[in-house]
Design a protein around this motif. Structure first.
Motif, PDB file in Angstrom:
ATOM      1  N   LEU A   1      63.238 -84.841  75.685  1.00 54.14           N
ATOM      2  CA  LEU A   1      64.718 -85.067  75.448  1.00 54.14           C
ATOM      3  C   LEU A   1      64.871 -85.319  73.944  1.00 54.14           C
ATOM      4  CD1 LEU A   1      65.848 -87.025  78.461  1.00 54.14           C
ATOM      5  CD2 LEU A   1      65.948 -84.548  78.150  1.00 54.14           C
ATOM      6  N   GLU A   2      65.885 -84.556  73.506  1.00 57.45           N
ATOM      7  CA  GLU A   2      66.399 -84.727  72.014  1.00 57.45           C
ATOM      8  C   GLU A   2      67.779 -85.475  72.190  1.00 57.45           C
ATOM      9  OE1 GLU A   2      65.979 -81.165  70.141  1.00 57.45           O
ATOM     10  OE2 GLU A   2      63.765 -81.606  69.746  1.00 57.45           O
ATOM     11  N   ARG A   3      68.106 -86.519  71.199  1.00 60.07           N
ATOM     12  CA  ARG A   3      69.370 -86.945  71.181  1.00 60.07           C
ATOM     13  C   ARG A   3      70.279 -85.963  70.480  1.00 60.07           C
ATOM     14  NH1 ARG A   3      70.585 -90.959  74.836  1.00 60.07           N
ATOM     15  NH2 ARG A   3      68.854 -92.154  74.881  1.00 60.07           N
ATOM     16  N   ARG A   4      71.413 -85.835  71.106  1.00 62.31           N
ATOM     17  CA  ARG A   4      72.624 -85.110  70.486  1.00 62.31           C
ATOM     18  C   ARG A   4      73.881 -85.634  70.660  1.00 62.31           C
ATOM     19  NH1 ARG A   4      70.913 -79.311  71.079  1.00 62.31           N
ATOM     20  NH2 ARG A   4      68.774 -79.341  70.145  1.00 62.31           N
ATOM     21  N   GLY A   5      74.339 -86.497  69.402  1.00 58.83           N
ATOM     22  CA  GLY A   5      75.346 -87.133  69.532  1.00 58.83           C
ATOM     23  C   GLY A   5      75.454 -88.334  70.340  1.00 58.83           C
ATOM     24  N   ARG A   6      76.048 -88.408  71.279  1.00 59.43           N
ATOM     25  CA  ARG A   6      75.958 -89.339  72.502  1.00 59.43           C
ATOM     26  C   ARG A   6      75.178 -89.049  73.813  1.00 59.43           C
ATOM     27  NH1 ARG A   6      81.828 -92.293  72.815  1.00 59.43           N
ATOM     28  NH2 ARG A   6      81.848 -92.956  70.738  1.00 59.43           N
ATOM     29  N   GLY A   7      74.713 -87.631  73.791  1.00 56.63           N
ATOM     30  CA  GLY A   7      74.218 -86.950  74.830  1.00 56.63           C
ATOM     31  C   GLY A   7      72.720 -86.764  74.476  1.00 56.63           C
ATOM     32  N   VAL A   8      72.093 -85.902  75.525  1.00 61.35           N
ATOM     33  CA  VAL A   8      70.685 -85.539  75.308  1.00 61.35           C
ATOM     34  C   VAL A   8      70.656 -83.870  75.245  1.00 61.35           C
ATOM     35  CG1 VAL A   8      69.745 -87.649  75.802  1.00 61.35           C
ATOM     36  CG2 VAL A   8      70.105 -86.044  77.401  1.00 61.35           C
ATOM     37  N   ALA A   9      69.531 -83.406  74.818  1.00 61.58           N
ATOM     38  CA  ALA A   9      69.135 -81.849  75.180  1.00 61.58           C
ATOM     39  C   ALA A   9      68.028 -81.749  75.600  1.00 61.58           C
ATOM     40  CB  ALA A   9      69.795 -80.977  74.048  1.00 61.58           C
ATOM     41  N   LEU A  10      67.392 -80.860  76.389  1.00 63.69           N
ATOM     42  CA  LEU A  10      66.211 -80.542  76.743  1.00 63.69           C
ATOM     43  C   LEU A  10      65.326 -79.814  75.540  1.00 63.69           C
ATOM     44  CD1 LEU A  10      67.445 -81.383  79.228  1.00 63.69           C
ATOM     45  CD2 LEU A  10      65.557 -79.824  80.555  1.00 63.69           C
ATOM     46  N   THR A  11      64.374 -79.948  75.204  1.00 58.59           N
ATOM     47  CA  THR A  11      63.324 -79.233  74.349  1.00 58.59           C
ATOM     48  C   THR A  11      62.931 -78.085  75.196  1.00 58.59           C
ATOM     49  OG1 THR A  11      61.377 -80.355  74.953  1.00 58.59           O
ATOM     50  CG2 THR A  11      62.705 -81.329  73.249  1.00 58.59           C
ATOM     51  N   ASP A  12      62.398 -77.015  74.247  1.00 55.84           N
ATOM     52  CA  ASP A  12      61.852 -75.841  75.158  1.00 55.84           C
ATOM     53  C   ASP A  12      60.998 -76.226  75.873  1.00 55.84           C
ATOM     54  OD1 ASP A  12      63.734 -74.319  73.340  1.00 55.84           O
ATOM     55  OD2 ASP A  12      62.026 -73.811  72.070  1.00 55.84           O
ATOM     56  N   GLU A  13      59.985 -77.081  75.627  1.00 52.55           N
ATOM     57  CA  GLU A  13      58.930 -77.688  76.561  1.00 52.55           C
ATOM     58  C   GLU A  13      59.562 -78.084  77.901  1.00 52.55           C
ATOM     59  OE1 GLU A  13      59.094 -78.503  73.597  1.00 52.55           O
ATOM     60  OE2 GLU A  13      57.377 -77.428  72.590  1.00 52.55           O
ATOM     61  N   ALA A  14      60.502 -78.977  77.466  1.00 51.20           N
ATOM     62  CA  ALA A  14      61.224 -79.509  78.827  1.00 51.20           C
ATOM     63  C   ALA A  14      61.866 -78.526  79.792  1.00 51.20           C
ATOM     64  CB  ALA A  14      62.313 -80.365  78.594  1.00 51.20           C
ATOM     65  N   HIS A  15      62.614 -77.479  79.244  1.00 51.86           N
ATOM     66  CA  HIS A  15      62.965 -76.215  79.897  1.00 51.86           C
ATOM     67  C   HIS A  15      61.840 -75.589  80.769  1.00 51.86           C
ATOM     68  CE1 HIS A  15      67.308 -76.291  78.772  1.00 51.86           C
ATOM     69  NE2 HIS A  15      66.902 -76.369  77.387  1.00 51.86           N
ATOM     70  N   HIS A  16      60.889 -75.493  80.179  1.00 51.33           N
ATOM     71  CA  HIS A  16      59.525 -74.756  80.698  1.00 51.33           C
ATOM     72  C   HIS A  16      59.102 -75.746  82.096  1.00 51.33           C
ATOM     73  CE1 HIS A  16      55.963 -72.626  81.596  1.00 51.33           C
ATOM     74  NE2 HIS A  16      55.266 -73.959  81.718  1.00 51.33           N
ATOM     75  N   LEU A  17      59.033 -76.975  81.778  1.00 56.61           N
ATOM     76  CA  LEU A  17      58.674 -77.998  82.819  1.00 56.61           C
ATOM     77  C   LEU A  17      59.863 -78.071  84.042  1.00 56.61           C
ATOM     78  CD1 LEU A  17      56.101 -79.966  83.431  1.00 56.61           C
ATOM     79  CD2 LEU A  17      57.382 -81.622  82.223  1.00 56.61           C
ATOM     80  N   ALA A  18      61.027 -78.210  83.490  1.00 60.39           N
ATOM     81  CA  ALA A  18      61.887 -78.249  84.559  1.00 60.39           C
ATOM     82  C   ALA A  18      62.100 -76.834  85.445  1.00 60.39           C
ATOM     83  CB  ALA A  18      63.373 -78.106  83.979  1.00 60.39           C
TER      84      ALA A  18
END
Length: 320
Positions: free
Chosen positions: A49-66
């Motif tokens: 997970l990467e911080r984006r403002g007050r939220g988070v975004a999944l990294t490319d590796e996280a999308h693959h794992l999801a």
């Protein structure tokens, strides 16, 4: 070895787009979800997970794992379904998503019945917009959804889902007491021009139905006030601020100052239960659907508690 509960947390974040949304769907606290993701990052030695403002975004590796997590969770569901089917009793965890008025008017009795009859079954309810809930079932986040559609907006049923009709929920025109329409035994759609409306915001099926219906009848809708909840809509009508079309389910008796008027042809929305095909044999699913359909006739018949289905004035006299 990857921990399945942590993969489930990551997958929920990918579906809901936030830690808070994932926590609400899983029944955890946001901090518990964050801890699960942090442990998964340590196990995989990967930033997920990467911080984006007050939220988070999944990294490319996280999308693959999801994506992998989705496949694993589907396998686990099939295994659990087989075991539960062999035992022949509804049991385990069952997550249900339902739209607001069903969560208020139908599900409490259904959940109480299931808890009484099947103590080994743990049903968890979340209130969700009907079209969002269908997607949650399709993605494997929720086991069962109670959703609705209208004639202008058929309920989408993605491949891999099954559905069963629960019943029809009638809707009424609700107007302020003393409004000229209260003297009418029946109001037709051609009579709806020039009225000031209270309705739901754009993007809601009820809003779309109202706009399309009025425009088809040749009227441009004047929606003066918008609210999410039917109770708020009815309160605004009772204050004399407009008229509304309101479903009977979950609305309850009208407050003083609001009157139901039959609208012909009467709007009807249909209620459905939806679940994944892979879980269709699961006793928890089949029993919950059975109880939903079993209870619906009584719920529909009593959808106007303390409020006669025929048109009444506040003093109890029928209109002439």
């Amino acid at each position: 070895m990857l921990d399945l509960s942590r993969l489930r947390a990551l997958y929920a974040v990918s579906v809901h787009g936030s830690i808070a949304g994932a926590a609400a769907a899983l029944g955890y606290t946001p901090s518990a979800v964050s801890q699960q993701i942090a442990k998964l990052e340590r196990e995989t030695r990967t930033t997920l997970l990467e911080r984006r403002g007050r939220g988070v975004a999944l990294t490319d590796e996280a999308h693959h794992l999801a994506d992998t997590a989705r496949e694993l969770l589907a396998l686990v569901e099939r295994a659990e379904t087989t075991l539960e089917e062999r035992r022949g009793q509804p049991e385990g965890l069952l997550t249900v998503a339902a739209f607001a008025s069903a969560a208020r008017g139908l599900l409490p009795g259904v959940l109480a019945d299931l808890a009484r009859r099947h103590p080994a079954l743990d049903v968890r309810l979340t209130e969700v917009d009907p079209h969002l809930s269908v997607d949650l079932v399709a993605r494997g986040v929720t086991d069962l959804a109670v959703a609705h559609d209208w004639d202008i907006a058929p309920l989408p049923a993605p491949e891999g889902l099954e559905q069963a009709l629960i019943g029809d929920d009638r809707c009424d025109l609700v107007v302020p007491a003393g409004h000229p329409l209260t003297t009418r035994r029946v109001v037709r759609r051609s009579d709806l021009g020039g009225l000031r409306w209270v309705g739901q915001p754009p993007g809601r099926v009820c809003h779309d139905w109202l706009v399309r219906t009025l425009r088809t009848a040749g009227f441009e809708p004047d929606i003066a006030h918008m609210a999410e909840e039917n109770h708020t809509i009815v309160a605004l009508v009772a204050a004399g601020l407009g008229v509304a079309v309101v479903p009977r389910l979950g609305t309850g008796p009208l407050p003083p100052g609001a009157v139901r008027v039959p609208l012909e042809p009467g709007p009807v929305r249909r209620l459905y239960a939806l679940w994944r095909t892979g879980a269709a044999r699961r006793p928890a699913i089949t029993e919950t659907v059975r109880v939903l359909r079993e209870r619906w006739p009584a719920v529909a018949a009593g959808a106007l508690p303390g409020d006669d289905p025929s048109v009444r004035h506040p003093d109890g006299a029928a209109p002439q």
